[in-house]
Design an enzyme around this catalytic site. Structure first.
Site, PDB file in Angstrom:
ATOM      1  N   GLY A   1       0.815  -1.210   0.000  1.00 27.72           N
ATOM      2  CA  GLY A   1       0.000   0.000   0.000  1.00 27.72           C
ATOM      3  C   GLY A   1       0.847   1.258   0.000  1.00 27.72           C
ATOM      4  N   ASP A   2       1.989   1.209   0.692  1.00 23.10           N
ATOM      5  CA  ASP A   2       2.912   2.344   0.694  1.00 23.10           C
ATOM      6  C   ASP A   2       3.517   2.543  -0.692  1.00 23.10           C
ATOM      7  OD1 ASP A   2       2.831   2.879   3.626  1.00 23.10           O
ATOM      8  OD2 ASP A   2       3.660   0.870   3.719  1.00 23.10           O
ATOM      9  N   ARG A   3       3.878   1.428  -1.348  1.00 19.68           N
ATOM     10  CA  ARG A   3       4.408   1.508  -2.710  1.00 19.68           C
ATOM     11  C   ARG A   3       3.363   2.102  -3.655  1.00 19.68           C
ATOM     12  NH1 ARG A   3       8.994   2.200  -4.929  1.00 19.68           N
ATOM     13  NH2 ARG A   3       7.744   4.036  -5.390  1.00 19.68           N
TER      14      ARG A   3
END
Length: 466
Positions: free
Chosen positions: A248-250
């Protein structure tokens, strides 16, 4: 482009081991620890991801003054940190893996924390941001009124991507794109679990007042609701057995870069989905490169002659944008270097082969002064600007950088290629650049040497003719 990440920062630890026996005093496995690593988590993970992509990154967060915070600051060496006091212990999450599988997780300092006060430096960093990513991990930072107002004001002028959390606060209404996963979206929308993702995205966009909401669905891709346009379904390639940590951060990091570059929300979501899939296929969070010190901002630089930060920024401009675009879509960056005085067929063959190894090729060229120091006062035969122009005209070359040092190590550190290429007359193990490239997970490749083609031989023949 400077990217400002705002949010709660954690310390993530990984303990990796194997087990082949049970404990003699209890029926539990004995785990032999084989590896231990630490990294920044939460907003810190987003920031270090972007720094590894080659961006100038600023992290606005709060930090404690305990031992874990000291470790966390070390993990954040690759970014500029603007931090206020947290008023709570540093959250530490230790993930256990045994025999290649998740085994458990230990959480410390993760109790609810008081809402921290945003300092003047933190608010100033937000007001000067060129791109904003909010990574809310439910620790209270994004509940502060002054910080929320600063974010809302700045989002009127620059992209703001908001990655929410179930225990966090709603996004500010000015957010350009909000990126909840399926569970977060369902909980926030208050709709039945079986509700369609497009309905959930539409309900959240209306509730939050944001320009767009994308609900990420893991292997099922993502659904985007932008304004009054029909929902957009984005597919992804399935990655078997992947650890989803950090995906999700990516996604949010890539979406922010593409949105800032193009202003196209749909394109940003599509490229973010592809980048998240490529991130998982490459090994996920376990394959992230080690942090490197953040480049100094102009007012912080010293006058060290030959330091990497003294290389003119204009020399890296096209390459930076290219590298960011390639990495945003999960591509492979290849780089090579040399004098390239009297370009010949051997050079061209090697460059073509290097380009075939990845998705872009950056060529690092020794400056005239550097060539003179390496080859003698009679060289180069062709000036640096003409050499760069000739190389740039080749279809296999995507960008050219001229560097002043005798060794390419400084410029390699700025590019951080996935693959560094040299001609086959070198041994990869003997190259001083090899250890540097390996430090962030890259590799050095040598390509076949083409007999009978060399600049020195050509120069000697020309001297005989003249």
């Amino acid at each position: 482009m400077r990217i400002t990440v705002v949010g709660d920062t954690l310390l993530d630890e990984d303990l990796v081991g194997s087990s082949s026996r049970l404990c003699p005093d209890a029926p539990v496995p004995v785990v032999d620890v084989t590896a231990r690593s630490r990294r920044a988590g939460g907003a810190g993970l987003v920031a270090t991801m972007l720094a590894a992509d080659g961006h100038e990154v600023e992290l606005v967060t709060v930090l404690s003054d305990d031992d874990a915070a000291g470790s966390l600051r070390e993990c954040l060496r690759s970014v500029r940190v603007v931090a206020g006091p947290s008023g709570a212990p540093t959250p530490v999450k230790t993930r256990l893996r045994c025999n290649g599988e998740p085994f458990g997780r230990l959480d410390e300092g993760c109790d609810p924390a008081p809402v921290p006060r945003a300092t003047e430096d933190m608010l100033a960093a937000v007001s000067e941001a060129e791109v904003l990513i909010v990574a809310d991990y439910g620790r209270g930072l994004l509940a502060g009124r002054s910080l929320r107002k600063a974010l809302e004001r700045r989002a009127a002028d620059v992209p703001l991507i908001w990655d929410p959390h179930p225990r966090g606060t709603p996004p500010v209404p000015a957010a350009w794109l909000v990126t909840p996963n399926a569970d977060e979206a369902s909980a926030a929308a208050g709709l039945p679990e079986q509700s369609d993702a497009a309905d959930i995205a539409g309900a959240l966009r209306a509730r939050w007042g944001s320009r767009a909401v994308v609900v990420t669905l893991g292997e099922a891709g993502a659904v985007l609701q932008e304004g009054t346009a029909p929902p957009l379904q984005v597919g992804v390639d399935s990655v078997a057995g992947a650890d989803p940590c950090g995906a999700g951060d990516r996604f949010a990091a890539t979406a922010a870069v593409v949105l800032a570059r193009t202003g196209d929300v749909a394109l940003a979501v599509q490229e973010a989905a592809s980048a998240a899939g490529a991130y998982l296929a490459a090994g996920g969070v376990g394959a992230l490169p080690s942090p490197r010190p953040a480049p100094a901002r102009p007012e912080e630089r010293d006058a060290r002659s030959g330091a990497a930060d003294d290389v003119p920024a204009s020399a890296f401009g096209d390459a930076r944008e290219l590298i960011s675009a390639v990495r945003a879509r999960g591509g492979t960056v290849v780089a090579t270097g040399g004098c390239f005085d009297l370009l010949h067929a051997g050079h061209v063959r090697t460059l073509q082969a290097a380009r075939d190894l990845g998705d872009c090729l950056i060529v690092c060229v020794n400056s005239d002064d550097s060539v003179r120091r390496l080859k003698g006062s009679a060289r180069p035969l062709i000036g640096e600007h003409d050499r760069a122009e000739l190389l740039g005209a080749l279809g296999c070359v995507d960008a050219v950088i001229v560097f002043e040092e005798d060794s390419p190590e400084d410029v390699i550190g700025r590019i951080r290629p996935d693959i560094w290429v040299k001609g086959g007359d070198y041994s990869a193990a003997a190259l001083p650049e090899t250890k540097l490239v390996q430090s962030w997970g890259g590799r050095t490749v040598t390509l076949p040497f083409h007999l009978g083609r060399s600049t020195t031989a050509l120069a000697a023949r020309l001297a005989d003719v003249i």
